[in-house]
Design a protein around this motif. Structure first.
Motif, mmCIF file in Angstrom:
data_model
loop_
_atom_site.group_PDB
_atom_site.id
_atom_site.type_symbol
_atom_site.label_atom_id
_atom_site.label_comp_id
_atom_site.label_asym_id
_atom_site.label_seq_id
_atom_site.Cartn_x
_atom_site.Cartn_y
_atom_site.Cartn_z
ATOM 1 N N HIS A 120 0.771 -1.392 0.048
ATOM 2 C CA HIS A 120 0.007 -0.028 0.157
ATOM 3 C C HIS A 120 0.904 1.201 0.118
ATOM 4 O O HIS A 120 0.262 2.404 0.136
ATOM 5 N N ALA A 121 2.386 1.006 -0.190
ATOM 6 C CA ALA A 121 2.986 2.490 -0.125
ATOM 7 C C ALA A 121 2.900 3.090 -1.462
ATOM 8 O O ALA A 121 2.347 2.719 -2.447
ATOM 9 N N ASP A 122 3.329 4.299 -1.396
ATOM 10 C CA ASP A 122 3.219 5.060 -2.425
ATOM 11 C C ASP A 122 3.909 4.428 -4.001
ATOM 12 O O ASP A 122 4.965 3.998 -3.708
ATOM 13 N N LYS A 123 3.303 4.385 -5.029
ATOM 14 C CA LYS A 123 3.919 4.003 -6.260
ATOM 15 C C LYS A 123 5.290 4.658 -6.799
ATOM 16 O O LYS A 123 4.990 5.891 -6.440
ATOM 17 N N SER A 124 6.332 3.849 -6.991
ATOM 18 C CA SER A 124 7.412 4.640 -7.623
ATOM 19 C C SER A 124 7.073 4.914 -8.912
ATOM 20 O O SER A 124 6.372 4.642 -9.726
ATOM 21 N N ASP A 155 3.289 0.923 -12.546
ATOM 22 C CA ASP A 155 1.773 1.144 -12.758
ATOM 23 C C ASP A 155 1.085 -0.035 -12.395
ATOM 24 O O ASP A 155 -0.232 0.077 -12.647
ATOM 25 N N LYS A 194 -0.405 -1.896 -6.756
ATOM 26 C CA LYS A 194 -0.360 -0.910 -5.851
ATOM 27 C C LYS A 194 1.164 -0.859 -5.299
ATOM 28 O O LYS A 194 1.374 -1.955 -5.147
ATOM 29 N N GLY A 195 1.372 0.271 -4.847
ATOM 30 C CA GLY A 195 2.592 0.436 -3.948
ATOM 31 C C GLY A 195 3.750 0.007 -4.921
ATOM 32 O O GLY A 195 3.738 -0.110 -6.247
#
Length: 340
Positions: free
Chosen positions: A39-43, A47, A50-51
């Protein structure tokens, strides 16, 4: 027959009981880290999913007693097949955490070089495999047990599946053949009450899948209360039976899925959801060992720190590993020389 912890602890040393807890803490620490990273922010440019982790994610928090109690009896040469929710079993079987994390993250450092993902873990080093296909592990374990029998080794195979898989054809076919040929195989059903959004009572005609063993002439045991020591005791008996050449056994374990069927599952179908955290098996077992005088604050702190170090190393190694080159998508997928 139902098994609960009564006298089973007398057969376990303090060190063995601490090791069961250590395994459970390691598994939970790993799953918590995967939950965080999923659930971390995508790098930038990533795409899929998630995460940092692509695809769906099925976590096994709450089902640690099954893995710890079962795998405590298994040798490196024994085979284990699992389900789409496999991490707890893979870790307890001894899978390399870096390779496991690499595959979950879809990286070249993974077991399948990032091609399989978390539901398709194949590890010859630990004789472990799993699949997202319901009941797929039963025939695979049957074949492995047949090979062990033919080779004359003492190794055994174990097939772990969810309660829904016990209603599938391969379950019954494999129990029948295993009993007929007296194969060294153990069938383990994880009953966490919920098959996605359907309660087992709405899909299964018997209150316990363990009773189905009688129809195939093998022992059947149901372990209640998500009790790691009762799991250890029940599996221990089945392992002795299998290694002695006396054939298969069926064990159903009433366990607990703490989190959703998959990440993103709102779980609106679970009326008991508010009570679930209170049934967490790890704090319960910690208390049991404290009450027995064999777990101190220092012991627990050491286990927690050790697990954190192992998991942090695996996750950071996976993050640093390269993703597969799309131009080489089919590399490692086929046996060398078989690709046309």
């Amino acid at each position: 027959m139902t098994t609960e912890t009564t006298e089973v602890a007398k057969d376990l040393s303090a060190a063995q009981r601490q090791e069961l807890l250590r395994q459970m803490i390691l598994i939970r620490t790993f799953e918590a880290a995967i939950l965080r990273e999923y659930h971390a922010d995508k790098s930038p440019g990533f795409d899929i999913g998630k995460g940092l982790i692509p695809g769906e994610m099925h976590l096994s928090a709450g089902q640690e007693p099954v893995a710890a109690g079962l795998c405590a009896h298994l040798e490196s040469g024994d085979a284990l097949t699992a389900t789409h929710r496999p991490h707890h079993l893979a870790i307890a079987k001894g899978m390399n955490l870096r390779a496991l994390a690499g595959e979950i993250f879809g990286r070249e450092s993974g077991l399948g070089h990032g091609r399989g993902g978390h539901m398709h873990l194949f590890d010859p080093a630990t004789h472990f495999s799993c699949s997202g296909i319901v009941a797929e592990g039963f025939p695979a374990a049957l074949g492995q047990a047949f090979a062990f029998q033919r080779a004359g080794t003492r190794n055994i195979a174990v097939a772990v599946a969810g309660e829904g898989a016990a209603n599938a054809g391969p379950f019954h076919e494999c129990l029948n053949l295993a009993a007929l040929w007296k194969l060294p195989v153990i069938f383990v059903i994880e009953d966490n009450d919920w098959g996605i959004s359907v309660h087992r009572s709405a899909s299964t005609s018997v209150p316990s899948n363990a009773v189905r063993a009688a129809g195939y002439g093998m022992p059947g045991v149901r372990v209640e209360n998500n009790d790691v020591e009762a799991v250890h005791a029940a599996v221990g008996e089945a392992v002795v039976r299998a290694r002695a050449g006396n054939g298969p056994s069926l064990i159903e374990i009433h366990t607990l899925r703490l989190w959703g069927h998959f990440e993103g599952d709102a779980q609106g179908y679970r009326p008991e959801l508010a009570e679930v955290p209170d049934r967490d098996p790890i704090p319960a077992y910690e208390k049991q060992l404290r009450d027995a005088g064999i777990l101190t604050d220092a012991d627990l702190a050491e286990m927690t720190a050790w697990a954190g170090t192992q998991v942090d190393d695996a996750v950071e190694h996976a993050k640093a590993a390269p993703t597969p080159n799309p131009a080489e998508a089919l590399k490692y997928v086929f046996v060398e020389g078989a690709q046309s």
